[in-house]
Design an enzyme around this catalytic site. Structure first.
Site, PDB file in Angstrom:
ATOM      1  N   ARG A 122      -6.706   7.114  -0.041  1.00  0.00           N
ATOM      2  CA  ARG A 122      -6.578   5.963  -0.656  1.00  0.00           C
ATOM      3  C   ARG A 122      -5.335   5.398   0.130  1.00  0.00           C
ATOM      4  O   ARG A 122      -5.154   3.971   0.063  1.00  0.00           O
ATOM      5  CB  ARG A 122      -6.282   6.351  -2.167  1.00  0.00           C
ATOM      6  CG  ARG A 122      -6.341   4.743  -2.963  1.00  0.00           C
ATOM      7  CD  ARG A 122      -6.466   5.023  -4.419  1.00  0.00           C
ATOM      8  NE  ARG A 122      -5.210   5.882  -4.946  1.00  0.00           N
ATOM      9  CZ  ARG A 122      -5.071   6.211  -6.204  1.00  0.00           C
ATOM     10  NH1 ARG A 122      -5.996   5.702  -7.077  1.00  0.00           N
ATOM     11  NH2 ARG A 122      -4.123   6.686  -6.782  1.00  0.00           N
ATOM     12  N   ARG A 159       5.370  -9.174  12.204  1.00  0.00           N
ATOM     13  CA  ARG A 159       5.297  -8.808  13.448  1.00  0.00           C
ATOM     14  C   ARG A 159       6.731  -8.556  13.998  1.00  0.00           C
ATOM     15  O   ARG A 159       6.778  -7.882  14.942  1.00  0.00           O
ATOM     16  CB  ARG A 159       4.562  -9.978  14.314  1.00  0.00           C
ATOM     17  CG  ARG A 159       3.307 -10.314  14.216  1.00  0.00           C
ATOM     18  CD  ARG A 159       2.616 -11.530  15.002  1.00  0.00           C
ATOM     19  NE  ARG A 159       3.507 -12.506  14.307  1.00  0.00           N
ATOM     20  CZ  ARG A 159       3.142 -13.875  14.420  1.00  0.00           C
ATOM     21  NH1 ARG A 159       2.351 -14.050  15.354  1.00  0.00           N
ATOM     22  NH2 ARG A 159       4.036 -14.889  14.071  1.00  0.00           N
ATOM     23  N   LYS A 188      -2.974  -0.016  -3.736  1.00  0.00           N
ATOM     24  CA  LYS A 188      -1.839   0.405  -4.359  1.00  0.00           C
ATOM     25  C   LYS A 188      -0.674   0.096  -3.694  1.00  0.00           C
ATOM     26  O   LYS A 188      -0.042   0.708  -2.688  1.00  0.00           O
ATOM     27  CB  LYS A 188      -2.115   1.912  -4.629  1.00  0.00           C
ATOM     28  CG  LYS A 188      -1.263   2.565  -5.477  1.00  0.00           C
ATOM     29  CD  LYS A 188      -1.578   4.088  -5.989  1.00  0.00           C
ATOM     30  CE  LYS A 188      -0.567   4.636  -6.861  1.00  0.00           C
ATOM     31  NZ  LYS A 188      -0.401   4.091  -7.983  1.00  0.00           N
ATOM     32  N   GLU A 206      -7.659  -2.298 -16.755  1.00  0.00           N
ATOM     33  CA  GLU A 206      -7.122  -1.015 -16.768  1.00  0.00           C
ATOM     34  C   GLU A 206      -5.751  -1.139 -17.483  1.00  0.00           C
ATOM     35  O   GLU A 206      -5.395  -2.212 -18.082  1.00  0.00           O
ATOM     36  CB  GLU A 206      -7.051  -0.591 -15.414  1.00  0.00           C
ATOM     37  CG  GLU A 206      -6.012  -1.398 -14.633  1.00  0.00           C
ATOM     38  CD  GLU A 206      -5.869  -0.927 -13.176  1.00  0.00           C
ATOM     39  OE1 GLU A 206      -5.703   0.342 -12.862  1.00  0.00           O
ATOM     40  OE2 GLU A 206      -5.521  -1.820 -12.151  1.00  0.00           O
TER      41      GLU A 206
END
Ligand code: PLP
Length: 286
Positions: free
Chosen positions: A50, A103, A149, A182
């Site tokens: 993940r 960058r 995440k 959630e």
């Protein structure tokens, strides 16, 4: 305590982050929260996968192979003699200048913090959490996906502040369409008439504890249905519990001032908590 930073171990008091690290300046990075129980890291491959998926989604190339990352995590635990721990790997865009331009950040920064871990919710596993549905909505999947995440947890923190201000232990997010999403750091399960429901992961983090809970409950003969849920489903549920690496499985017994079921921790929630106890050897505590 030793903290991993780009291949080196630095004592906790000396571990610092550059003010030019874009993780600090812009929340430009990703992280994981992992637990170790009795010397074994729980679902390590899933967490490493993940972490790399989160990094991929923000076009951040982690300068370690997954095997090297896994070894760095294990080495951090070994160096700290930790067997029951919370582990926080973080990968940021790295050190750049004050501008946004990624960058200008040639080398991603990798930090791995670990520490001994105690009970997340203490005796709330017995009585259940008070939860509050917050006005702030979870990030939309077409913007900064809640599947990433990322170090941008302001959405979750504002939810927690709102819930705490209203006397809640945990916040419940709805998504931009009003579907149940959630908690601020955990996924949601709703029980009605013996069946277990959880929202699909398009509008929430693909919780590793969520996946484990589904597996453990199905193994124990319960039916788990993945479908969109509304507030009505929550208010009229027999039981609600949340799952997360930190919380494991934790009951919610009061939501927006409404008792869930009879307001005590229900049998399926107890079965879920017990299932985690079986596989981890502990509830919330080392
Ligand atoms: N949802 C959010 C927003 C989280 O931060 C977490 C914690 O990692 C979870 C859900 C639960 O996911 P997991 O079970 O993988 O820890």
């Amino acid at each position: 305590l030793l903290i991993y930073y780009n291949g080196e171990f630095v004592p906790k008091g000396k571990a610092t982050v550059s003010i030019y690290d874009h993780g600090f300046l812009y929340g430009d990075g990703v992280f994981e929260g992992i637990r170790a129980y009795n010397g074994r890291v729980f679902k390590l491959d899933e967490h490493v996968d993940r972490l790399y998926d989160s990094a991929k989604a923000i076009a951040l190339e982690v300068p370690l192979t997954k095997a090297e990352m896994t070894e760095a995590i294990l080495e951090t635990l070994r160096k700290n003699n930790l067997t029951d721990a919370y582990i926080r790997p973080i990968v940021t865009r790295g050190i750049g200048d004050l501008g946004l331009d990624p960058r200008k950040c040639p080398i991603p920064s990798i930090y791995i913090i670990s520490q001994e871990w105690g009970a997340m919710y203490g005796d709330l596993y017995e009585v259940g959490l008070k939860a509050i549905t917050v006005g702030i909505r979870r990030n939309a999947p077409d913007a900064l996906s809640p599947n990433i995440k990322s170090l941008n947890y302001l959405n979750n923190i504002l939810a927690k502040i709102e819930a705490n201000a209203k006397g809640g232990d945990e916040a419940i997010f709805l998504d931009q369409n009003g579907f149940v999403s959630e908690g601020s750091g955990d996924n949601i399960f709703v029980i009605k008439n013996g069946k277990i429901y959880t929202p699909p992961t398009i509008n929430n983090l693909k919780g590793i504890t969520r996946a484990t809970a589904i597996e453990l409950l199905e193994e124990r003969g319960y039916e788990v249905v993945v479908q969109n849920l509304g507030l009505f489903d929550m208010y009229t549920a027999d039981e609600i519990f949340v799952t997360g690496t930190a919380a494991e499985a934790a009951p919610i017994t009061l939501l927006d001032g409404r008792k869930i079921g009879d307001g005590s921790v229900g049998p399926i929630t107890k079965a879920a908590v017990a299932a985690f106890e079986e596989v981890t050897g502990t509830i919330g505590t080392p």
